[in-house]
Design an enzyme around this catalytic site. Sequence first.
Site, PDB file in Angstrom:
ATOM      1  N   HIS A  37      -2.890 -27.862  -1.950  1.00  0.00           N
ATOM      2  CA  HIS A  37      -2.937 -29.153  -1.254  1.00  0.00           C
ATOM      3  C   HIS A  37      -4.377 -29.613  -1.085  1.00  0.00           C
ATOM      4  O   HIS A  37      -5.276 -28.787  -0.928  1.00  0.00           O
ATOM      5  CB  HIS A  37      -2.290 -29.047   0.126  1.00  0.00           C
ATOM      6  CG  HIS A  37      -0.898 -28.518   0.087  1.00  0.00           C
ATOM      7  ND1 HIS A  37       0.125 -29.177  -0.537  1.00  0.00           N
ATOM      8  CD2 HIS A  37      -0.367 -27.381   0.583  1.00  0.00           C
ATOM      9  CE1 HIS A  37       1.232 -28.464  -0.416  1.00  0.00           C
ATOM     10  NE2 HIS A  37       0.961 -27.375   0.245  1.00  0.00           N
ATOM     11  N   GLU A  47      -1.459 -25.938   6.206  1.00  0.00           N
ATOM     12  CA  GLU A  47      -0.151 -25.438   6.625  1.00  0.00           C
ATOM     13  C   GLU A  47      -0.237 -23.974   6.988  1.00  0.00           C
ATOM     14  O   GLU A  47      -1.243 -23.308   6.685  1.00  0.00           O
ATOM     15  CB  GLU A  47       0.886 -25.646   5.512  1.00  0.00           C
ATOM     16  CG  GLU A  47       0.637 -24.826   4.270  1.00  0.00           C
ATOM     17  CD  GLU A  47       1.636 -25.159   3.135  1.00  0.00           C
ATOM     18  OE1 GLU A  47       1.829 -26.342   2.846  1.00  0.00           O
ATOM     19  OE2 GLU A  47       2.187 -24.218   2.569  1.00  0.00           O
ATOM     20  N   ARG A  92       1.046 -29.484  -8.092  1.00  0.00           N
ATOM     21  CA  ARG A  92       1.732 -28.344  -8.694  1.00  0.00           C
ATOM     22  C   ARG A  92       0.889 -27.831  -9.850  1.00  0.00           C
ATOM     23  O   ARG A  92       0.598 -28.559 -10.790  1.00  0.00           O
ATOM     24  CB  ARG A  92       3.117 -28.787  -9.153  1.00  0.00           C
ATOM     25  CG  ARG A  92       4.039 -27.647  -9.462  1.00  0.00           C
ATOM     26  CD  ARG A  92       5.438 -28.134  -9.828  1.00  0.00           C
ATOM     27  NE  ARG A  92       6.180 -28.650  -8.696  1.00  0.00           N
ATOM     28  CZ  ARG A  92       6.818 -29.825  -8.677  1.00  0.00           C
ATOM     29  NH1 ARG A  92       6.785 -30.619  -9.717  1.00  0.00           N
ATOM     30  NH2 ARG A  92       7.475 -30.195  -7.609  1.00  0.00           N
ATOM     31  N   HIS A 123      -1.228 -21.279  -3.552  1.00  0.00           N
ATOM     32  CA  HIS A 123      -0.195 -20.553  -2.811  1.00  0.00           C
ATOM     33  C   HIS A 123       1.199 -20.829  -3.361  1.00  0.00           C
ATOM     34  O   HIS A 123       1.419 -21.847  -4.012  1.00  0.00           O
ATOM     35  CB  HIS A 123      -0.250 -20.909  -1.325  1.00  0.00           C
ATOM     36  CG  HIS A 123       0.044 -22.354  -1.038  1.00  0.00           C
ATOM     37  ND1 HIS A 123      -0.893 -23.342  -1.204  1.00  0.00           N
ATOM     38  CD2 HIS A 123       1.165 -22.969  -0.613  1.00  0.00           C
ATOM     39  CE1 HIS A 123      -0.358 -24.507  -0.879  1.00  0.00           C
ATOM     40  NE2 HIS A 123       0.898 -24.318  -0.529  1.00  0.00           N
TER      41      HIS A 123
HETATM   42 ZN    ZN Z   1       2.226 -25.756   0.420  1.00  0.00          ZN
END
Ligand code: ZN
Length: 312
Positions: free
Chosen positions: A96, A114, A191, A171
């Site tokens: 991200h 996150e 992605r 991740h």
């Molecule tokens: Zn994520």
Amino acid sequence: MEILFLEPVFKTMVWGGDRLRTEYGYDIPNDFTGECWAISAHPNGDCTIKNGTYKGKTLSWLWENKRHLFGNRSEQTFPLLVKIIDAKQDLSIQVHPSDSYAYTHENGALGKTECWYILDCDVNAEIVIGHNAKDKEELEYMIENDKWDELIRLRNIRKGDFFQINPGTVHAIKEGTLLLETQQNSDITYRLYDYGRLVDGKPRQLHIKESIDVINCPHKDAIIDDKIIKRNNCEIRELIKNKHYTLKKISIYNDGEITLNQDKDFMNISVIEGNGEIDKAPITKGDHFILCTGYGKFKLKGNMELIVSYID
Ligand code: ZN
């Protein structure tokens, strides 16, 4: 003062399963349900209030029209998003952007920080966190030459583990993992690799250029300062505290009780195990609710585990 109980929104995913029904009792749409958006005002999954004065209103409506319930905070949208994720299969490897990268490259959107609390996982379950490239050049080389096994860092996980995923961290959640994710209210994901999978006969879109742009090189694990306070029949574990969120896990045993104070702009609470009550209202595993500004002291009682999040 009213507690805002929320109706979750469910998401079908190629990698999803049925544990949100079998273990949480939710009425999920199918056996490929990957995500429960439990506390969310995001347009892709806006939770509805289940009880009281605001029954039937969405969280985004409340944020728009009753901002005093959230300390009149200045963010454009409710700033946090809490999900339960059921990964029956591997999720794609992703990264991200930070707030500043997203602001410039994603029309002023927020980045995404996150964190994951592992609710349950298979005995040999793993996650992807970090990579082994020493600099961007090596990163590009490894990506272009499909050296995924060398690039990706795997880590064994166990129930109760906690991971902080900073922007720029490679991740992925892998098969056999059920976790609670707390994140900034953003849905921007780049992605990097999808194991060559086909969805409806086609590979899902990758974002290689953006990923290379934002991946931190070399990878550094986030520092987590795990503090535990024990009281009679209760334990409070501070999982993380940063500018985006503070998370605590509260465990109450043997019909124990504890009085805490809600003196933040708002406080999100998820019951992740067991049952009990909050100020005499019954609560059980799978319930998610918000205590608004000025709620003050509240009493938890029972045999249960809860994850609390707020912004300090
Ligand atoms: Zn994520």
